[in-house]
Design a protein around this motif. Sequence first.
Motif, PDB file in Angstrom:
ATOM      1  N   ALA A  95      41.291  39.948  31.668  1.00 33.19           N
ATOM      2  CA  ALA A  95      42.712  39.676  31.877  1.00 33.19           C
ATOM      3  C   ALA A  95      43.290  38.860  30.727  1.00 33.19           C
ATOM      4  CB  ALA A  95      42.915  38.937  33.199  1.00 33.19           C
ATOM      5  N   ALA A  96      42.557  37.834  30.296  1.00 33.75           N
ATOM      6  CA  ALA A  96      43.033  36.982  29.205  1.00 33.75           C
ATOM      7  C   ALA A  96      43.164  37.767  27.908  1.00 33.75           C
ATOM      8  CB  ALA A  96      42.067  35.807  29.017  1.00 33.75           C
ATOM      9  N   THR A  97      42.194  38.643  27.634  1.00 39.72           N
ATOM     10  CA  THR A  97      42.221  39.426  26.398  1.00 39.72           C
ATOM     11  C   THR A  97      43.365  40.429  26.396  1.00 39.72           C
ATOM     12  OG1 THR A  97      39.812  39.213  26.177  1.00 39.72           O
ATOM     13  CG2 THR A  97      40.875  40.966  24.916  1.00 39.72           C
ATOM     14  N   VAL A  98      43.522  41.158  27.501  1.00 43.43           N
ATOM     15  CA  VAL A  98      44.598  42.154  27.572  1.00 43.43           C
ATOM     16  C   VAL A  98      45.964  41.482  27.507  1.00 43.43           C
ATOM     17  CG1 VAL A  98      45.685  43.891  29.068  1.00 43.43           C
ATOM     18  CG2 VAL A  98      43.191  43.811  28.840  1.00 43.43           C
ATOM     19  N   TRP A  99      46.117  40.365  28.227  1.00 43.79           N
ATOM     20  CA  TRP A  99      47.384  39.619  28.212  1.00 43.79           C
ATOM     21  C   TRP A  99      47.736  39.145  26.806  1.00 43.79           C
ATOM     22  CZ3 TRP A  99      47.826  34.275  27.143  1.00 43.79           C
ATOM     23  CH2 TRP A  99      49.092  33.720  27.379  1.00 43.79           C
ATOM     24  N   VAL A 128      47.820  29.371  38.962  1.00 45.18           N
ATOM     25  CA  VAL A 128      46.944  29.020  40.090  1.00 45.18           C
ATOM     26  C   VAL A 128      45.856  30.047  40.377  1.00 45.18           C
ATOM     27  CG1 VAL A 128      48.692  27.588  41.210  1.00 45.18           C
ATOM     28  CG2 VAL A 128      48.577  30.035  41.749  1.00 45.18           C
ATOM     29  N   THR A 129      45.739  31.099  39.580  1.00 46.93           N
ATOM     30  CA  THR A 129      44.722  32.112  39.876  1.00 46.93           C
ATOM     31  C   THR A 129      43.313  31.534  39.814  1.00 46.93           C
ATOM     32  OG1 THR A 129      44.854  32.854  37.572  1.00 46.93           O
ATOM     33  CG2 THR A 129      46.073  34.135  39.216  1.00 46.93           C
ATOM     34  N   GLY A 130      43.058  30.659  38.846  1.00 47.71           N
ATOM     35  CA  GLY A 130      41.738  30.047  38.757  1.00 47.71           C
ATOM     36  C   GLY A 130      41.428  29.190  39.971  1.00 47.71           C
ATOM     37  N   GLY A 186      41.945  42.302  41.869  1.00 46.71           N
ATOM     38  CA  GLY A 186      43.270  42.720  41.420  1.00 46.71           C
ATOM     39  C   GLY A 186      44.204  41.554  41.200  1.00 46.71           C
ATOM     40  N   VAL A 187      44.174  40.571  42.099  1.00 43.03           N
ATOM     41  CA  VAL A 187      45.050  39.408  41.958  1.00 43.03           C
ATOM     42  C   VAL A 187      44.660  38.593  40.735  1.00 43.03           C
ATOM     43  CG1 VAL A 187      45.876  37.296  43.060  1.00 43.03           C
ATOM     44  CG2 VAL A 187      45.471  39.324  44.428  1.00 43.03           C
ATOM     45  N   LEU A 188      43.370  38.418  40.516  1.00 47.73           N
ATOM     46  CA  LEU A 188      42.911  37.645  39.370  1.00 47.73           C
ATOM     47  C   LEU A 188      43.341  38.294  38.064  1.00 47.73           C
ATOM     48  CD1 LEU A 188      41.266  35.241  38.323  1.00 47.73           C
ATOM     49  CD2 LEU A 188      39.224  36.694  38.422  1.00 47.73           C
ATOM     50  N   PHE A 189      43.241  39.624  37.989  1.00 48.59           N
ATOM     51  CA  PHE A 189      43.603  40.316  36.746  1.00 48.59           C
ATOM     52  C   PHE A 189      45.119  40.353  36.554  1.00 48.59           C
ATOM     53  CE2 PHE A 189      44.581  43.873  34.017  1.00 48.59           C
ATOM     54  CZ  PHE A 189      43.635  43.759  33.007  1.00 48.59           C
ATOM     55  N   PHE A 190      45.842  40.892  37.541  1.00 46.51           N
ATOM     56  CA  PHE A 190      47.291  41.074  37.378  1.00 46.51           C
ATOM     57  C   PHE A 190      48.058  39.756  37.504  1.00 46.51           C
ATOM     58  CE2 PHE A 190      45.938  45.365  38.646  1.00 46.51           C
ATOM     59  CZ  PHE A 190      46.434  46.064  37.555  1.00 46.51           C
ATOM     60  N   ARG A 243      55.475  44.362  42.524  1.00 44.14           N
ATOM     61  CA  ARG A 243      54.167  44.910  42.902  1.00 44.14           C
ATOM     62  C   ARG A 243      53.303  43.850  43.568  1.00 44.14           C
ATOM     63  NH1 ARG A 243      52.537  48.582  37.590  1.00 44.14           N
ATOM     64  NH2 ARG A 243      54.046  50.250  37.948  1.00 44.14           N
ATOM     65  N   ALA A 244      53.338  42.640  42.994  1.00 45.78           N
ATOM     66  CA  ALA A 244      52.542  41.556  43.577  1.00 45.78           C
ATOM     67  C   ALA A 244      53.032  41.205  44.974  1.00 45.78           C
ATOM     68  CB  ALA A 244      52.599  40.322  42.672  1.00 45.78           C
ATOM     69  N   LEU A 245      54.367  41.158  45.157  1.00 41.19           N
ATOM     70  CA  LEU A 245      54.925  40.819  46.473  1.00 41.19           C
ATOM     71  C   LEU A 245      54.617  41.900  47.498  1.00 41.19           C
ATOM     72  CD1 LEU A 245      58.399  39.329  45.458  1.00 41.19           C
ATOM     73  CD2 LEU A 245      56.390  38.095  46.321  1.00 41.19           C
ATOM     74  N   ARG A 246      54.611  43.170  47.076  1.00 39.44           N
ATOM     75  CA  ARG A 246      54.272  44.267  47.994  1.00 39.44           C
ATOM     76  C   ARG A 246      52.820  44.136  48.460  1.00 39.44           C
ATOM     77  NH1 ARG A 246      57.585  47.844  44.827  1.00 39.44           N
ATOM     78  NH2 ARG A 246      55.763  48.500  43.641  1.00 39.44           N
ATOM     79  N   ARG A 247      51.942  43.753  47.515  1.00 43.08           N
ATOM     80  CA  ARG A 247      50.541  43.606  47.887  1.00 43.08           C
ATOM     81  C   ARG A 247      50.351  42.428  48.843  1.00 43.08           C
ATOM     82  NH1 ARG A 247      46.093  44.558  43.430  1.00 43.08           N
ATOM     83  NH2 ARG A 247      44.954  44.590  45.396  1.00 43.08           N
ATOM     84  N   LEU A 248      51.101  41.347  48.609  1.00 41.64           N
ATOM     85  CA  LEU A 248      51.020  40.209  49.502  1.00 41.64           C
ATOM     86  C   LEU A 248      51.530  40.571  50.904  1.00 41.64           C
ATOM     87  CD1 LEU A 248      52.220  37.273  47.208  1.00 41.64           C
ATOM     88  CD2 LEU A 248      49.933  37.618  48.148  1.00 41.64           C
ATOM     89  N   ALA A 249      52.630  41.323  50.945  1.00 41.28           N
ATOM     90  CA  ALA A 249      53.189  41.731  52.238  1.00 41.28           C
ATOM     91  C   ALA A 249      52.225  42.642  52.991  1.00 41.28           C
ATOM     92  CB  ALA A 249      54.534  42.430  52.018  1.00 41.28           C
ATOM     93  N   ALA A 250      51.549  43.509  52.239  1.00 45.10           N
ATOM     94  CA  ALA A 250      50.618  44.444  52.874  1.00 45.10           C
ATOM     95  C   ALA A 250      49.397  43.728  53.444  1.00 45.10           C
ATOM     96  CB  ALA A 250      50.171  45.499  51.874  1.00 45.10           C
TER      97      ALA A 250
END
Length: 202
Positions: free
Chosen positions: A145-149, A123-125, A109-113, A193-200
């Motif tokens: 992820a690259a294609t959709v972005w 820094v995802t890579g 999920g982190v790599l895609f979003f 959304r990303a920060l919520r996932r990090l907090a969780a």
Amino acid sequence: MSSHEIANLLQQYGCGLVFTVVALQAAGAPLPGTTALIAAAVYAATSHGLPIVGVIAAGASGALTGTSAGFALGRWGGERLVERAGKRLRQAPERVAALRAEFAAHGAGVLFFGRFITGLRNVTGLLAGASGMPVSRFLPLSAAAATVWALINGLEYYWFGHALAGADTWVQVVLICAGIASLLVSLIVLRRRALRRLAASA
């Protein structure tokens, strides 16, 4: 680097510039990859100087190339390179550690979003490589992820550029404000959304 400077460079170097800037950003450099893609898409719509298919392909391939390079560096340099990249991007060591932990638990999920979040896409890579993610999992996710972005940003601003070029002045102002507002809202939502996932995961 301003949008005006990017537009001038696009006139000279075209899709090659999009590929290079996006790839360098994805590999960790603090460059405006998304801005380059958006500027190229608008330029393709308003000046017809670039093919939109080429712009999207350059953005997607640049994102995949840069993220793959970061992945290789993360595998080779590991924690030391990730921490150095975090400092260069003004990310606290605690945030970098949290991102690595998030990758360990929810790497896909982190790599895609992460491709859609400013700062994180740099820094995802590196994080994926340092976390030990298998290549067989990394490549398909990164390519998707690259294609959709590239498709979302390229087509959205290509159509926006067409609407802008044929509109009256007051309509152009409204469209520009709406486009900026839409971009800001999207970034805020994705960041929350990303920060919520990090907090969780902490």
